[in-house]
Design an enzyme around this catalytic site. Structure first.
Site, PDB file in Angstrom:
ATOM      1  N   HIS A  78       0.890  -1.133  -0.135  1.00 52.73           N
ATOM      2  CA  HIS A  78       0.007  -0.091   0.001  1.00 52.73           C
ATOM      3  C   HIS A  78       0.702   1.324   0.108  1.00 52.73           C
ATOM      4  O   HIS A  78       1.890   1.335   0.520  1.00 52.73           O
ATOM      5  CB  HIS A  78      -0.882  -0.107   1.154  1.00 52.73           C
ATOM      6  CG  HIS A  78      -0.376   0.309   2.479  1.00 52.73           C
ATOM      7  ND1 HIS A  78       0.042   1.472   2.863  1.00 52.73           N
ATOM      8  CD2 HIS A  78      -0.034  -0.637   3.457  1.00 52.73           C
ATOM      9  CE1 HIS A  78       0.681   1.474   4.097  1.00 52.73           C
ATOM     10  NE2 HIS A  78       0.373   0.169   4.523  1.00 52.73           N
ATOM     11  N   HIS A  81      -8.564  -7.575   7.877  1.00 55.71           N
ATOM     12  CA  HIS A  81      -7.605  -6.886   8.349  1.00 55.71           C
ATOM     13  C   HIS A  81      -7.892  -6.538   9.571  1.00 55.71           C
ATOM     14  O   HIS A  81      -8.692  -6.266  10.294  1.00 55.71           O
ATOM     15  CB  HIS A  81      -7.824  -5.596   7.625  1.00 55.71           C
ATOM     16  CG  HIS A  81      -6.783  -4.538   7.780  1.00 55.71           C
ATOM     17  ND1 HIS A  81      -7.098  -3.542   8.467  1.00 55.71           N
ATOM     18  CD2 HIS A  81      -5.365  -4.191   7.482  1.00 55.71           C
ATOM     19  CE1 HIS A  81      -6.150  -2.611   8.645  1.00 55.71           C
ATOM     20  NE2 HIS A  81      -5.073  -2.984   8.088  1.00 55.71           N
TER      21      HIS A  81
END
Length: 410
Positions: free
Chosen positions: A198, A300
């Site tokens: 990310h 997550h």
């Protein structure tokens, strides 16, 4: 039974320190002479809530996404919920959804607020019936949940391995191929490795394709978030370019936010965030959608507190396609003092709790010792190596990689 009130508990996690999201090194000190881990850039907050009822049963939940803002959202939602029967969970979820919809498309603030409420409602129902939440979700598929931890250096990876954990995830976009190569050599073939790519800055799809091909030989558990979350169609390009499991989904809320990734089979692992995906109600539906497409489920949990972790344990115990749970078991010593009881971890597994409801509570006095100090920062620092030389001050959202022979090489 009726809801009589909602209380919130916002806390700052650890001590302030600049963020190091995209670099290999952990913070060197807190600015107070300490070298322990767990400073999170001074921006990490946990938001817990409790729903009280007229029968003396209290449910607990956790919200993530933007905790300081979500606390305000919870206060807005409270009048809609007070006086309602907390056991009618789906009805209350729908009521919150149409109320939130009036402000536009539901994002992680709305999703986070609904998540905490929904989680607490499941906790209440389990306590009222005297059964754990996993029993309400269909019963146990498994008694233990495998976990992975974070490691960006060889030393960190070996420390994780010494604790009996059998999988790690590294992060950052500054030098990913050499990082993975070093970790694989250090831990051997018996440990799984994943990498989170990310941003900031996010890769372009072309760069992501090139990088994922370079990572193929290391047999990764998955490559996570290689492109910006808005670029859903870019995942098809990456999938066509390389044979590596892809993972994404932490930044979306509800079944509607995860739908394209699942229905277009753009990922192999879906990763809704247990604190902002819309609650256990939505997580169960997301898992079922994924199961229909043979997609695995790995929630997550990298920025979450321990109540959301309990919720994930119950859900993963009850679904067939649960893969592994993200767990920062060494991020901050205070984590163990926030929750009662602390989850039982042994040999890289967490024992599924058996107490009624979620089976946990927070130490309100301990939480109160850490008042929120802030919840935003520029996450990437000038020395991280994430941005092309001389461009850090531009703070670009997406950036093409330069020095390509060096960047994509081993």
């Amino acid at each position: 039974m009726k809801i009589t009130g909602i209380r919130t508990f916002l806390m700052h996690v650890g001590q302030p320190h600049r963020s190091k999201w995209a670099s290999d090194d952990a913070p060197a000190s807190s600015g107070q002479g300490s070298s322990e881990r767990g400073y999170f850039g001074g921006t990490r907050n946990w938001l817990f809530l409790k729903i009280d009822t007229d029968e003396g049963i209290t449910g607990i939940g956790e919200c993530s996404g933007w905790p300081r803002v979500i606390e305000t959202a919870i206060k807005d939602l409270a009048p809609l919920l007070i006086g309602e029967d907390p056991t009618h969970i789906e009805k209350l979820w729908q009521k919150m959804m149409i109320a939130m919809m009036g402000h536009g498309m539901l994002g992680t603030v709305g999703g986070g607020a609904m998540t905490g409420v929904d989680m607490a409602l499941w906790d209440i129902k389990g306590k009222a019936l005297g059964v754990p939440v996993w029993n309400l979700l269909g019963g146990k598929v498994r008694d233990h949940i495998p976990i992975y931890s974070h490691a960006n250096t060889v030393e960190q990876a070996l420390a994780v391995k010494s604790r009996g954990i059998k999988a790690i995830k590294c992060g950052g976009v500054s030098d990913p191929v050499r990082k993975v190569a070093a970790l694989r050599e250090a831990v051997g073939d018996e440990m799984d490795i994943a990498i989170d790519l990310h941003g900031a800055p996010w890769m372009t799809p072309a760069d992501a394709c090139r990088l994922v091909r370079k990572l193929e030989p290391y047999e990764l558990m998955w490559v996570e978030d290689p492109i910006a979350p808005e670029n859903v169609d870019g995942y098809r390009r990456i999938r066509d370019a390389a044979h590596v499991p892809l993972a994404a989904g932490e930044r979306s809320a509800t079944i509607f936010g995860e739908r394209e990734l699942i229905e277009k089979e753009l990922v192999d692992i879906i990763q809704p965030d247990t604190g902002r995906a819309g609650g256990i109600t939505q997580m169960k539906k997301i898992a079922a959608m994924a199961e229909a497409h043979h997609i695995q489920f790995a929630p997550h949990s990298g920025s979450l507190g321990p109540v959301a972790e309990y919720a994930a344990l119950h859900l993963m115990a009850a679904i067939p396609n649960a893969l592994i749970l993200e767990r920062l078991d060494d991020d901050w010593e205070g984590r163990k003092s926030v929750i009662v009881p602390h989850p039982v971890q042994e040999n890289g597994l967490i024992v599924v709790p058996d107490a009624p409801g979620l089976g946990c509570d927070i130490d309100e006095e301990f939480v109160a010792r850490y008042p929120s100090q802030g919840n935003l920062s520029v996450q990437v620092q000038p020395d991280s190596g994430a941005y092309a030389p001389g461009t850090w001050g531009e703070h670009l959202y997406v950036q093409t990689r330069v020095s390509r022979r060096q960047y994509f090489g081993k």
